[in-house]
Design a protein around this motif. Structure first.
Motif, PDB file in Angstrom:
ATOM      1  N   TRP A  28      -1.381  -8.139  17.155  1.00 37.55           N
ATOM      2  CA  TRP A  28      -0.789  -8.969  18.308  1.00 37.55           C
ATOM      3  C   TRP A  28       0.741  -9.062  18.176  1.00 37.55           C
ATOM      4  O   TRP A  28       1.454  -9.605  18.983  1.00 37.55           O
ATOM      5  N   CYS A  29       1.430  -8.319  17.265  1.00 30.07           N
ATOM      6  CA  CYS A  29       2.797  -8.231  16.993  1.00 30.07           C
ATOM      7  C   CYS A  29       3.173  -6.589  16.918  1.00 30.07           C
ATOM      8  O   CYS A  29       4.357  -6.258  16.696  1.00 30.07           O
ATOM      9  N   GLU A  30       2.336  -5.851  17.460  1.00 30.27           N
ATOM     10  CA  GLU A  30       2.749  -4.358  17.623  1.00 30.27           C
ATOM     11  C   GLU A  30       3.627  -4.017  18.796  1.00 30.27           C
ATOM     12  O   GLU A  30       3.306  -3.074  19.589  1.00 30.27           O
ATOM     13  N   SER A  64      -1.090 -15.943  17.598  1.00 30.73           N
ATOM     14  CA  SER A  64      -0.402 -17.064  17.434  1.00 30.73           C
ATOM     15  C   SER A  64       1.051 -16.428  16.915  1.00 30.73           C
ATOM     16  O   SER A  64       1.019 -16.140  15.663  1.00 30.73           O
ATOM     17  N   LEU A  65       2.207 -16.448  17.545  1.00 29.21           N
ATOM     18  CA  LEU A  65       3.411 -15.642  17.256  1.00 29.21           C
ATOM     19  C   LEU A  65       4.539 -16.261  17.967  1.00 29.21           C
ATOM     20  O   LEU A  65       4.471 -16.665  19.118  1.00 29.21           O
ATOM     21  N   ASP A  66       5.669 -15.895  17.422  1.00 29.93           N
ATOM     22  CA  ASP A  66       6.993 -16.204  18.224  1.00 29.93           C
ATOM     23  C   ASP A  66       7.583 -14.833  18.575  1.00 29.93           C
ATOM     24  O   ASP A  66       7.881 -14.117  18.214  1.00 29.93           O
ATOM     25  N   GLU A  68       9.630 -13.707  21.109  1.00 34.78           N
ATOM     26  CA  GLU A  68      10.874 -13.469  20.990  1.00 34.78           C
ATOM     27  C   GLU A  68      11.364 -12.915  19.791  1.00 34.78           C
ATOM     28  O   GLU A  68      11.970 -11.686  19.671  1.00 34.78           O
ATOM     29  N   LYS A  69      11.102 -13.424  18.639  1.00 33.46           N
ATOM     30  CA  LYS A  69      11.427 -13.205  17.131  1.00 33.46           C
ATOM     31  C   LYS A  69      10.787 -11.748  16.801  1.00 33.46           C
ATOM     32  O   LYS A  69      11.513 -10.858  16.606  1.00 33.46           O
ATOM     33  N   GLU A  70       9.479 -11.564  17.282  1.00 31.07           N
ATOM     34  CA  GLU A  70       8.951 -10.371  17.107  1.00 31.07           C
ATOM     35  C   GLU A  70       9.531  -8.820  17.892  1.00 31.07           C
ATOM     36  O   GLU A  70       9.664  -8.050  17.609  1.00 31.07           O
ATOM     37  N   LYS A  71       9.776  -9.516  18.965  1.00 29.50           N
ATOM     38  CA  LYS A  71      10.596  -8.260  19.849  1.00 29.50           C
ATOM     39  C   LYS A  71      11.929  -7.912  19.515  1.00 29.50           C
ATOM     40  O   LYS A  71      11.955  -6.876  19.308  1.00 29.50           O
ATOM     41  N   ASN A  72      12.648  -9.182  18.807  1.00 26.12           N
ATOM     42  CA  ASN A  72      14.129  -8.690  18.333  1.00 26.12           C
ATOM     43  C   ASN A  72      13.950  -7.852  17.120  1.00 26.12           C
ATOM     44  O   ASN A  72      14.497  -7.054  17.045  1.00 26.12           O
ATOM     45  N   ARG A  73      12.795  -8.304  16.218  1.00 22.23           N
ATOM     46  CA  ARG A  73      12.592  -7.481  15.117  1.00 22.23           C
ATOM     47  C   ARG A  73      12.276  -6.168  15.443  1.00 22.23           C
ATOM     48  O   ARG A  73      13.023  -5.192  14.986  1.00 22.23           O
ATOM     49  N   ALA A  74      11.294  -6.062  16.425  1.00 25.13           N
ATOM     50  CA  ALA A  74      11.039  -4.376  16.803  1.00 25.13           C
ATOM     51  C   ALA A  74      12.176  -3.781  17.491  1.00 25.13           C
ATOM     52  O   ALA A  74      12.432  -2.558  16.959  1.00 25.13           O
ATOM     53  N   LEU A  75      12.945  -4.597  17.999  1.00 24.69           N
ATOM     54  CA  LEU A  75      14.249  -3.892  18.369  1.00 24.69           C
ATOM     55  C   LEU A  75      15.287  -3.475  17.393  1.00 24.69           C
ATOM     56  O   LEU A  75      15.588  -2.216  17.539  1.00 24.69           O
ATOM     57  N   SER A  76      15.210  -4.321  16.574  1.00 25.51           N
ATOM     58  CA  SER A  76      16.032  -3.934  15.389  1.00 25.51           C
ATOM     59  C   SER A  76      15.500  -2.746  14.486  1.00 25.51           C
ATOM     60  O   SER A  76      16.271  -2.075  13.722  1.00 25.51           O
ATOM     61  N   GLN A  77      14.385  -2.414  14.661  1.00 24.45           N
ATOM     62  CA  GLN A  77      13.452  -1.619  14.029  1.00 24.45           C
ATOM     63  C   GLN A  77      13.452  -0.242  14.770  1.00 24.45           C
ATOM     64  O   GLN A  77      12.620   0.609  14.427  1.00 24.45           O
ATOM     65  N   GLY A  78      14.236  -0.184  15.947  1.00 24.86           N
ATOM     66  CA  GLY A  78      14.303   1.078  16.489  1.00 24.86           C
ATOM     67  C   GLY A  78      13.078   1.038  17.851  1.00 24.86           C
ATOM     68  O   GLY A  78      12.931   2.266  18.194  1.00 24.86           O
ATOM     69  N   ALA A  79      12.765   0.332  18.058  1.00 25.76           N
ATOM     70  CA  ALA A  79      11.548   0.214  19.326  1.00 25.76           C
ATOM     71  C   ALA A  79      12.384   0.720  20.439  1.00 25.76           C
ATOM     72  O   ALA A  79      13.634   0.534  20.698  1.00 25.76           O
ATOM     73  N   ASP A  80      11.759   1.509  21.453  1.00 20.18           N
ATOM     74  CA  ASP A  80      12.305   1.998  22.715  1.00 20.18           C
ATOM     75  C   ASP A  80      12.598   0.767  23.456  1.00 20.18           C
ATOM     76  O   ASP A  80      11.711   0.053  23.883  1.00 20.18           O
ATOM     77  N   ALA A  81      13.722   0.395  23.802  1.00 20.33           N
ATOM     78  CA  ALA A  81      14.286  -0.714  24.442  1.00 20.33           C
ATOM     79  C   ALA A  81      13.632  -0.863  26.054  1.00 20.33           C
ATOM     80  O   ALA A  81      13.038  -1.993  26.252  1.00 20.33           O
ATOM     81  N   GLN A  82      13.546   0.158  26.315  1.00 25.05           N
ATOM     82  CA  GLN A  82      13.315   0.131  27.866  1.00 25.05           C
ATOM     83  C   GLN A  82      11.478  -0.340  27.950  1.00 25.05           C
ATOM     84  O   GLN A  82      11.240  -1.121  28.931  1.00 25.05           O
ATOM     85  N   TRP A  83      10.878   0.444  27.132  1.00 27.48           N
ATOM     86  CA  TRP A  83       9.229  -0.015  27.291  1.00 27.48           C
ATOM     87  C   TRP A  83       9.107  -1.490  26.585  1.00 27.48           C
ATOM     88  O   TRP A  83       8.268  -2.245  26.916  1.00 27.48           O
TER      89      TRP A  83
END
Lengths: 427, 427, 427, 427
Positions: A28-30, A64-66, A68-83
Motif C-alpha cells: 500500500w506504499c508503492e 495504515s500509512l501516512d 502524504e509522507k509516502e508520496k513525498n518520499r516517492a517523489l524524492s526518490q524519482g517518482a514520475d510526478a505527473q502520475w
C-alpha cells in the motif's frame, strides 16, 4: 520466441528490476513503483486505470500509512510526478490492450510490493556490490516482486510491439500489497477478474533452480491475518498492583493458548503469533498489548475452524484479565488449484524457451498467495487459471535479509509468458 | 485448679483422645464422634441439641457424602446407637448448662473433625506404637482436634461437678467441619452466638511448645474455599482433535493465571490451586477438569478482590476452550482479633496452671479458622472473644502424616479453661 | 466357506464373545482371558506357549499391577485354574499348528485386552439388557477386542478341524495390551514374527458398517505413550508458600506448552495430555503431578521431532519450578502399509463370504495400532502383511461407555479369515 | 530562616525548575542538566567533581546510549559548553564545601533524571500553558526531580552565602539515573558516603499535600531491575514451523510463570514484567524476545527469594523452547529506615518553616529509591540518615503524563533543609 528479447529489452528488464530493488515499497506504499509502471504502460499505449478508480474502500485491508509522507518520499526518490499526482490513496494499477478483435480476455498478474525486512549491508551481497541495495530502511525486495514487476513491463513491451497479431483483450494487473495477502482480494472484489477467460500468475524462486518451469501449482494454504489489540489499565507495579488490568499477561496467555489450538482431522493447519509488543515501562502493570497473528488451513473449513478458535482464545484471555481486545482482519487468502489444460499450455511454451532445462506440470506450495482469490474468481466464472513456478536460483530463502535471485530467470519468464500469450491470444 | 484434675479424669481425657484419634472422621462425617460426645454430655446432665435441630440447610457448605454409608461405618466402629439414630443428617452439637442464676453466657468451642490425610504406618509413630492409629483410610487426626474434643469433655465434667458454683449459662459448641472452614459459619448462622457474652476458642500446637499459653491471637486470614469444575467435550486425540473442547488445558491455563493474580496494596493475600484432576484417558481430549482452590486476604476487602479476580480468570479460561465452568464455594472464614481484656483473663488463669512455663497475650496466626465467624458475631453484639493458643510440642507440622502432639498439653488446657470459667462465671 | 460355520460354532463364538465382554481385563491383566484361550487352544491340539516363555522383560512397557490380586480376581471370575497357575507374570500367548508339510508360515494376530472405561448401566445398552455387561469396575470391552478373541478361537477351531488340508505353519498370536500400544512391540521383540511369510491382523468397526471388508489399511500414525511424574515440595499455602515447589503449576505449564509444539512441515503430528492429576489438598502447595501424554507422527522422523520437543518442554517446565520430572515411555507403535498382493487375496476371500456387501482394498486409519511392529518385522524379512478392516455397525464410537458392535460381523470375519487361510496354506 | 529566601532566590528557584522541566533528560543522559548544575556550583565557589572522576565503570548499571548524540542534543539545548566538554561519559556530580573547621560531614542528595514518559500536550496542563513543557519526545519530569535539582541549587546558594557560619563539610550529591535505581549504587560504590556523619535525601509529592513534612520514611522495598533477552531461531511459520525455536512463546510462558511466583511468608514481595517485545514478522516463528522485569521485596531475603525464583523461571522457560536467555541486572536498591534522632531534627526545622501545616516523623513508602544504598552505607559507618517527605499537591500521580506539582513546596523544602543544616553544621 526468445529472439523477440532484444538486447535493449533485456537490459531494460535488468535495469528496471534493480531500480525497483533499490527503492522497495511496502504494501500500500508503492507510490513510486505504481507511478513508474503507469508511465511505462501509458507510453506503450495501454489504457491505464489506477487503483483509486476501481478499488472499493471496504475491500481494502491492512492499509495504515501516512499518505502524504509516502508520496513525498516517492517523489524524492524519482517518482514520475505527473502520475504520482493522479494517485490520491491506493497504489497498484490495471492496464489493458483491447484489440477490438473477437477473442479471449487474458489477465496476467504481477505483484509489486516488498517485504518488511532490513536488507543486509554485507559487501558480498550482490545488490550491495553493484550499488542497488535498498535505500528504504526496513524495506527490502526479499521475495522477488522487483523481478515480477520488471518482467511484466517486458512482456507488455512485447505485446505492444505485436499488438496487431493479437485478438481479444490482454490485461495486466500490477497488484499492490501481496505480502500480508491484502491486495489480491481487493482487486478481485473490484470486478477485474469477472470477464477473464485465462488468468496467469507467476512467482520466481520458491526453491526451484533457474531453468525449471512449473506449469501450475497446488497446495496453497488458506490464510487470515489478524491483529489483536488488548487494552487493560496501567498501575504502579509496586504501589498498587491490584489496580492494574494486565494486558501483557492477557496477551501472553493468549499466545500460548493460540499455539495450542488443536490440529484438524481433515488436513494441515497453522497458527502463528509472529509479533507481540506489550507494556510501557518496567514498573507499570502493562496497560496494552498488540499481537500480529496468522491462521492457515488447507481448506476454508479448516481455516474457519482455526480462526474461530483463535477468536475464542483471544476473547477468553482478555476476559481473564478484565481487558478488552479488538480483533481486526489484516489480510486473507483462499486456496485453489491450477487448471490442467492451461498448465499444459505453459509447459509447451516453456519447452520452446531458451534456458529451460526442466518442465513439470505441478509444484507444491507450502505457503499462501492472494492470487488465489483471482484464480478462483476466474474458475467460478468458467475460466481457466494457473500459477506458474519460475525457477530461480537464490542466495538465501525468501524474506531473508540476504535474499537475491539469479536474474537469468527473467528472460526465461519472458519467453514463457510471451509463448503462452501467443498460444492463447493470437489472431 | 489443677487439683480438680483427678487421676481418673486425666486418664479418661487421654483415653478419649486416643479413641477419637483411632476413629477420625472428616468434616460433616463425624457421626461416631458426635454420638459419643452427645452421650457423655447427656449423661453429665447437659441439655443436648444435635445440629439437625439448629443448622439452617442453606448455611451448610461443602457437605457431600453418603449419609447412610457413613452412619453404618460409625455404627460398626462403636458409635452410640441411640444417639446415632437421632442424627438424620448434620453432625456436631451444642450442649449447655443453664444455671438459672443471673450471669453471663459463656461459650466454649471445640472442633471435632479430622484431616483428609493418610496416617503413616511407621512403627516409630506413637499412635502406631500404642495401637491407636487411624482405622479410617485417608482420614487422620493430624491437626489435634481429637485433643480439642477430649479436652472439651473433661472441662464439661468439671463444670457439671461444680455446677452449683456457677451462674449464667455455660455453653459447649462441638463444631463439625472446621477443616475447609465450613461448620463455623453454619453454627453462627444458627444463632448460637447471638446471646453470648464471652466466647473462647482454643487450638493446640501451632508451633508453640508444651508449656506456652497465648491468651489471644491475631492475623487470621479471611479465606474462601472454591471448587471449580470445567466441562468440555471429549474426542479422539488422534482421529478428530478438532472436535474436542479441552477442559484440561482450560484448567491448566486457569491454574497459571490464578497464581498470577496481582498482590494487593493493602496487605497480604494468597491463592492456591491445591488439587487439579483432569481427563479420562491418554488418547482422549480431556472433557473434564476439577480444581480445589483457596483464596485468602488479610481483610475482607482484599479477600473479595482475590475472589473476584479468581472468578474472572476461571470464566475467561473456560471461554478460551469453549468449556463451561461451575464455581462453588466450599467454605469461608473471616478475620477478627482477640479481646485484650479477655486475653488478660486467660493469661492470669494460665499463670496459675501447673506446667505453664510461658504466657503471652498474643500469637500471630498465619492461617485461617472459622471460629472467627463466632468471635466476630459475639463482638458485633457487644461481647468479648478470644482464641487461645495452647502450646503443644509436635512431632511434625499440622496436616502432616507423621503429626502427633504432646498429650501433656491436655491437662494444661484443662487448667486454663477451668480457670477462665471460674473467673467469668463463678457465682 | 461359510458352511463350515456350524450353528454350534456360531453359538460358541457369540457366547465366548459375551463371556469376554462380561469379564474384561485391562492390558497386562488378561489372566482370565489368557487362561481361557490357552485351555481352548490346547484342547484343540495346538502347541501353546504362554507369554512368560518368550517375552523379554526389558521389552515389556507400561506394565504396573498387583499380579497376585489380579490372578485372584481372575480365579474368582472362573479362570481355568490349571492354566492360570502356569502364568507367573505376563499375559498373552502364542499357539501354533506345525503341519509338517512344507509351506508358508502364516500368523494371525488377535488382541485381547479391554479399555479403561466404565461401561454404561443404561438398560438400553445391549450388554446390560442381556446381562453380559462388565463386572469389572472401570474396565470395559469398548473397542471390540472381545470380538477379536472370540473370532480367533472360531478360526482356530476351523483350522484344527481341517488340519490335514493345510501345509506349513499356522500361528495364532493372542496379544496382550494393545491399548496403549504396549504388547505388540514386546511380541515382536520376542522373535515370533521373524520366520513369518504372511501376517494378518484385523480390527472390527472403525466406522465401517457391517458387510464392508477392507483388504488392507494405510495411514497409521507412529506413536509414543509417555508418563511424566513431577516431584516438587509441599508447603502450607497460607503459612509459608515460599517453601513450596509447585508441581501442579509445573505440570500445568508443561501441558500448555506441550500442546503448543509446532506442527511439522513433512506431515501430520499430534500431541495430547490426556490425563493430569496433581496435588494433595486445597491448602497445600502441590508437591506432585502426574501426566499421561501421547505423541504421534505420520513418520518416525515426525514422531521423533514431537517426542524430543516434548522432553524439552517437560524438563524446562520442571526447571521453572525447581521440580524434578521423571519421564517414562509406556508404549510405542510405528507405521507401515498393507501389502497390495495380500490385500487382494483378502478381497477375493471377502467376495466369497456371505454377508459381505462391499469390499475395498484399502482403508485410511487415523489412529495407531501396535500390530504395525509385527507387520513391519514381517515385511523387513521379505514377508507380506495386511491389516483387515472388518466392518461392524456400532452403537457409539470406540472407547465410548455405550459402545457395542453388531455381532453379525463375527461370522463375516470368520469367513474372510478362513478363506484367506485356504488361499495361503492349503496343501 | 525563610527570610533568607530572597525574592531573587525564589524566582531563580522557580525559573531553574521550569528550565529543567523543559529539557528533561533520562537516566545517564543528563548532560545538559549536569553541565548547568556544575556551572552554578562552580560559580558559587564549590569544589566540583564530575562523575567520570569517581564512578567505577563496573558499578554503572543500565547505561546504554549514544554519548555523542546526547551531548550534541544537550549542546543544542543550551548546555554550558565548557562544562559539557569536561564530561566524557558519566553524568551527575558531587560538589562540596570544606569549611576547614572541625565538624561533621553532612551530605545532601538530589536526583536529577527524568522519566520515560511522553508529556501531555493538553493546554490545561500548566507546563503547556506557561510554555515549559518537555521539548524532548518521550522524556518528561513526571516525578519531580526538576524540583529536587532546583531546590538543591537554592540551598547551595544559601550555604555559599553563609559559609563562614558553618563547620565541617557540606557535600551536595546531584545523582543521575534514580529512575530504574541505577545511579545510587554507583555513587555509593564510589566512596562518596564513607565519611558522612549525616545524610539527607528528600522527595516531593508522594501523596502528601503541600504543607506536610515527614521527617523520615520507612517501608522502602528492596528491588532488582532485570532485562531478559531470549534468542531462538526464526523459520517460516507456514512452510517449516518445526525448524523454529519460538522465543515469543518462551517469553510468554516466562511472563505468566514469573507473575505466579509465590508470595513469601516474611512480608510483601512484588514482580512485574512491565515490557515484552518479541518477534519480527507475522509469518515468522519469532526468533527473539525482550523483557523488562522488576522484582521487589520488603527485605533483602525476600528480594533474593523472588530474584532467584525469577532466574529459575527464565531459564526453564527458555529451555522449554530450546532458546537461550541472557539475564542482566539493570538496577538495584535495598531498604533501610530513617534515623529517629535525625528525623526529629528535621521535624523541628520544619516547624519553624513558613507554610508547614503538619509535621510527622514518619511516612510509609510503597516503592523503592536507590538513596537507600547511601542511607545504609552511612548507617553502616555509624552515621545517621533520613529521607524527608516534602508534601506537594500534584495534578496526577507520579510518572503520569499529566503530573505537575505545586511549586509552593519548593520554598518549604528550602526552609527545611537550611534549617537542618543550621542545626547540624553551625559553628
Amino acid at each position: 520466441m526468445a529472439d523477440t528479447l532484444t538486447k535493449d529489452r533485456l537490459e531494460r528488464m535488468i535495469t528496471r528490476r534493480r531500480d525497483f530493488h533499490r527503492y522497495p515499497e511496502s504494501g500500500w506504499c508503492e507510490f513510486r513503483t505504481t507511478a513508474k509502471i503507469a508511465a511505462v504502460m501509458s507510453d506503450l499505449g495501454y489504457e491505464v486505470h489506477l487503483a483509486d478508480e476501481f478499488l472499493k474502500p471496504e475491500s481494502v485491508m491492512g492499509r495504515s500509512l501516512d499518505t502524504e509522507k509516502e508520496k513525498n518520499r516517492a517523489l524524492s526518490q524519482g517518482a514520475d510526478a505527473q502520475w504520482l499526482n493522479k494517485i490520491s490513496a491506493c497504489t497498484g494499477l490495471m492496464a489493458e490492450l483491447k484489440t477490438g478483435f473477437p477473442g479471449p480476455v487474458v489477465a496476467l498478474r504481477f505483484d509489486i510490493d516488498c517485504v518488511d525486512t532490513q536488507e543486509t549491508n554485507d559487501t558480498e551481497h550482490l545488490p550491495v556490490k553493484l550499488g542497488f541495495c535498498s535505500e528504504n530502511p526496513g524495506w527490502m525486495h526479499a521475495c522477488g516482486h522487483d523481478g515480477h514487476a520488471s518482467l511484466g513491463l517486458a512482456v507488455a513491451e512485447y505485446v505492444a510491439e505485436h499488438k496487431n497479431d493479437f485478438c481479444g483483450t490482454i490485461r495486466f494487473l500490477f497488484q499492490p500489497a501481496e505480502e500480508g495477502v491484502r491486495g489480491g482480494h481487493a482487486m478481485t472484489q473490484a470486478g477485474l477478474l469477472d470477464d477473464v477467460d485465462y488468468f496467469i500468475a507467476l512467482h520466481l524462486g520458491l526453491g526451484a533452480p533457474t531453468g525449471t518451469v512449473y506449469g501450475g501449482t497446488h497446495g496453497f494454504l488458506c490464510t487470515t491475518k489478524i491483529d489483536a489489540r488488548f487494552t487493560g489499565k496501567g498501575a504502579h507495579a509496586g504501589g498498587e498492583p491490584n489496580e492494574g488490568k494486565n494486558a501483557l499477561l492477557a496477551a501472553a496467555s493468549a499466545a500460548l493458548n493460540l499455539h495450542a489450538i488443536a490440529p484438524h482431522r481433515d488436513g494441515p493447519s497453522r497458527i502463528n503469533v509472529g509479533v507481540l509488543n506489550a507494556g510501557e515501562g518496567r514498573n507499570v502493570i502493562a496497560p496494552n498489548a498488540f499481537m500480529k497473528i496468522e491462521t492457515r488451513g488447507a481448506t476454508e473449513k479448516i481455516l474457519n475452524y482455526v480462526y474461530e478458535r483463535a477468536v475464542q482464545v483471544l476473547n477468553g484471555a482478555a476476559a481473564m484479565y478484565d481487558c478488552s481486545v479488538e480483533i481486526s482482519k489484516q489480510g486473507e487468502a483462499n486456496t485453489t488449484f491450477s487448471d490442467p489444460e492451461l498448465t499444459q499450455i505453459v509447459c509447451e511454451a516453456a519447452r520452446e524457451t531458451n534456458g529451460v532445462t526442466r518442465t513439470d506440470p505441478d509444484q507444491l506450495m507450502s505457503g499462501s498467495d492472494d492470487a488465489c482469490w483471482m484464480m478462483k474468481r476466474v474458475q467460478d466464472h468458467g475460466g481457466k487459471s494457473t500459477y506458474i513456478g519460475l525457477g530461480a536460483t537464490t542466495t538465501a530463502g525468501h524474506h531473508n535479509s540476504r535474499f537475491d535471485f539469479d536474474e537469468k530467470c527473467l528472460p526465461i519468464g519472458y519467453g514463457v509468458l510471451c509463448g503462452v500469450l501467443n498460444r492463447l491470444s493470437k489472431k
